[in-house]
Motif scaffolding. Structure first.
Motif, mmCIF file in Angstrom:
data_model
loop_
_atom_site.group_PDB
_atom_site.id
_atom_site.type_symbol
_atom_site.label_atom_id
_atom_site.label_comp_id
_atom_site.label_asym_id
_atom_site.label_seq_id
_atom_site.Cartn_x
_atom_site.Cartn_y
_atom_site.Cartn_z
ATOM 1 N N LEU A 34 25.908 38.462 -6.871
ATOM 2 C CA LEU A 34 25.299 36.908 -7.836
ATOM 3 C C LEU A 34 23.770 37.354 -8.041
ATOM 4 C CD1 LEU A 34 26.943 34.533 -4.778
ATOM 5 C CD2 LEU A 34 27.445 34.928 -6.770
ATOM 6 N N GLU A 35 23.724 38.548 -8.354
ATOM 7 C CA GLU A 35 21.596 38.797 -8.361
ATOM 8 C C GLU A 35 21.745 38.181 -9.574
ATOM 9 O OE1 GLU A 35 18.608 42.222 -8.323
ATOM 10 O OE2 GLU A 35 20.477 42.514 -7.623
ATOM 11 N N GLU A 36 22.318 38.642 -10.698
ATOM 12 C CA GLU A 36 22.167 38.386 -12.465
ATOM 13 C C GLU A 36 22.152 36.390 -12.516
ATOM 14 O OE1 GLU A 36 20.946 39.751 -13.954
ATOM 15 O OE2 GLU A 36 20.851 41.522 -13.014
ATOM 16 N N ASP A 37 23.146 35.761 -11.928
ATOM 17 C CA ASP A 37 23.372 34.538 -11.658
ATOM 18 C C ASP A 37 21.944 33.799 -11.643
ATOM 19 O OD1 ASP A 37 25.464 34.456 -13.691
ATOM 20 O OD2 ASP A 37 26.596 34.328 -12.315
ATOM 21 N N LEU A 38 22.233 33.871 -9.816
ATOM 22 C CA LEU A 38 21.059 33.547 -8.923
ATOM 23 C C LEU A 38 19.533 33.754 -10.377
ATOM 24 C CD1 LEU A 38 22.282 34.273 -5.526
ATOM 25 C CD2 LEU A 38 22.567 31.832 -7.042
ATOM 26 N N LEU A 39 19.346 35.125 -10.043
ATOM 27 C CA LEU A 39 17.692 34.934 -10.839
ATOM 28 C C LEU A 39 17.904 34.260 -11.688
ATOM 29 C CD1 LEU A 39 17.156 38.965 -9.921
ATOM 30 C CD2 LEU A 39 16.548 37.036 -8.762
ATOM 31 N N SER A 40 18.730 34.190 -12.762
ATOM 32 C CA SER A 40 18.312 33.446 -14.261
ATOM 33 C C SER A 40 18.320 31.571 -13.882
ATOM 34 C CB SER A 40 19.210 33.888 -15.121
ATOM 35 O OG SER A 40 20.553 33.259 -14.520
ATOM 36 N N SER A 41 19.280 31.336 -12.736
ATOM 37 C CA SER A 41 19.180 30.324 -12.734
ATOM 38 C C SER A 41 18.668 29.178 -11.095
ATOM 39 C CB SER A 41 20.923 30.013 -12.122
ATOM 40 O OG SER A 41 21.408 30.074 -12.952
ATOM 41 N N VAL A 42 17.156 29.966 -10.595
ATOM 42 C CA VAL A 42 16.648 29.444 -9.445
ATOM 43 C C VAL A 42 15.623 29.839 -9.547
ATOM 44 C CG1 VAL A 42 16.840 29.512 -7.249
ATOM 45 C CG2 VAL A 42 18.500 29.752 -7.404
ATOM 46 N N ASP A 43 14.463 28.831 -10.165
ATOM 47 C CA ASP A 43 12.919 28.793 -9.914
ATOM 48 C C ASP A 43 12.084 29.339 -9.193
ATOM 49 O OD1 ASP A 43 13.618 28.515 -12.752
ATOM 50 O OD2 ASP A 43 13.562 26.223 -12.072
ATOM 51 N N VAL A 44 11.367 30.399 -8.971
ATOM 52 C CA VAL A 44 10.524 30.234 -7.422
ATOM 53 C C VAL A 44 9.227 30.751 -8.165
ATOM 54 C CG1 VAL A 44 12.594 31.619 -5.996
ATOM 55 C CG2 VAL A 44 11.633 33.474 -7.738
ATOM 56 N N ALA A 45 8.151 31.094 -6.939
ATOM 57 C CA ALA A 45 6.887 31.270 -7.499
ATOM 58 C C ALA A 45 6.993 32.618 -7.950
ATOM 59 C CB ALA A 45 6.116 31.191 -6.020
ATOM 60 N N LEU A 46 6.493 32.431 -9.143
ATOM 61 C CA LEU A 46 5.619 33.642 -9.734
ATOM 62 C C LEU A 46 5.207 34.646 -8.844
ATOM 63 C CD1 LEU A 46 4.747 31.743 -13.325
ATOM 64 C CD2 LEU A 46 7.161 32.167 -13.164
ATOM 65 N N THR A 47 5.371 35.712 -9.593
ATOM 66 C CA THR A 47 4.594 36.959 -8.906
ATOM 67 C C THR A 47 3.904 37.659 -10.240
ATOM 68 O OG1 THR A 47 6.444 38.639 -9.130
ATOM 69 C CG2 THR A 47 6.419 37.474 -6.952
#
Length: 278
Positions: A34-47
């Motif tokens: 699920l990594e690719e789908d989650l990373l493209s769908s969930v907004d997280v704090a930027l690094t």
């Protein structure tokens, strides 16, 4: 049985917003597919990372990522380096790269004026009819010991160009991630975190017919839309987050000492008693 991707999104919506990155990492470790789908769908704090070539900081997100490498907007290179064939497809060239450089210069000035610090980055890529991109801002303050604050804004844009080059259609989706925490003897521990997403779409004119003038027109239009959207969202956050938090805290806690409150209640009862005895 629920779809694993939908279940993961549902779970993340119910967990504390301030722990989204940690929870996202945990879910991915359990379900790597699920990594690719989650990373493209969930907004997280930027690094952020530092460009090895220019020495300047830039922001990392899913839009400038390839595996574990991120493209610097300053050098236009992935760090660590990726396969040359993949880089040729992912790195912008020509007019898109020229506009990306101009946009980064513009948002850098905006960041310094409005945020008085922080980090900003902008990334563009070509589409079949037009181009798309993302404008990023990050500002952090304080430390985890006494209190901290974080503001991350993510502006994803899509630009559709017409054949006449007299106007263009702009679609902007903006997300602001706010994370505030305070620890003190007076309030003990207070945390305020969440995100807000808004979308707008406009058709705006482009001045000039030469390629350089059209490119500059796109940069001006994008800059104005991002600035207007950030102003709107700051006002909404002021009303929704801080206004509601102030109301809740005001109902639950009183800044007046208990002894003074009891004295006021006693004086009120005495005044009512004297009025009733007349």
């Amino acid at each position: 049985m629920a779809d694993p991707f939908d279940a993961a999104l549902d779970l993340l919506r119910r967990l504390p917003p301030s722990s989204t990155q940690q929870n996202l990492t945990g879910i991915i470790s359990l379900r790597p597919e699920l990594e690719e789908d989650l990373l493209s769908s969930v907004d997280v704090a930027l690094t952020s990372a530092r460009c090895r070539k220019s020495g300047r900081d830039y922001l990392c997100c899913d839009y400038n990522r390839d595996g574990n490498s991120y493209r610097s907007p300053w050098s236009n290179e992935f760090e660590p380096a990726i396969d040359a064939d993949d880089a040729a497809e992912l790195i912008p060239h020509g007019r898109v790269r020229r506009m990306e450089e101009s946009l980064n210069a513009g948002v850098d000035v905006y960041r310094e004026l409005y945020y008085e610090g922080g980090v900003s980055s902008a990334y563009l890529w070509a589409l079949d009819e037009g181009f798309a991109g993302v404008v990023l801002f990050k500002k952090s303050a304080g430390s985890a010991g006494s209190g901290k604050g974080g503001w991350d804004s993510i502006h994803v844009l899509e630009v559709g160009e017409s054949g006449s080059k007299r106007s263009a259609q702009y679609k902007l989706t903006s997300t602001v991630i706010l994370d505030l925490a305070l620890r003190s003897k007076e309030v003990d521990q207070l945390e305020l975190a969440g995100n807000l997403t808004r979308q707008t779409q406009q058709e705006l004119p482009l001045s000039g017919l030469r390629e350089a003038e059209v490119e500059q027109g796109h940069i001006v239009n994008i800059g104005r839309m991002v600035e207007d959207m950030e102003t709107r969202m700051r006002n909404l956050l002021q009303e929704v987050y801080f206004g509601k938090a102030r109301d809740v805290v005001g109902d639950l806690r009183s800044i007046q000492p208990l002894s003074e409150a009891e004295r006021d209640r006693a004086a009120q009862k005495e005044a009512i008693s004297k009025m009733n005895s007349r």
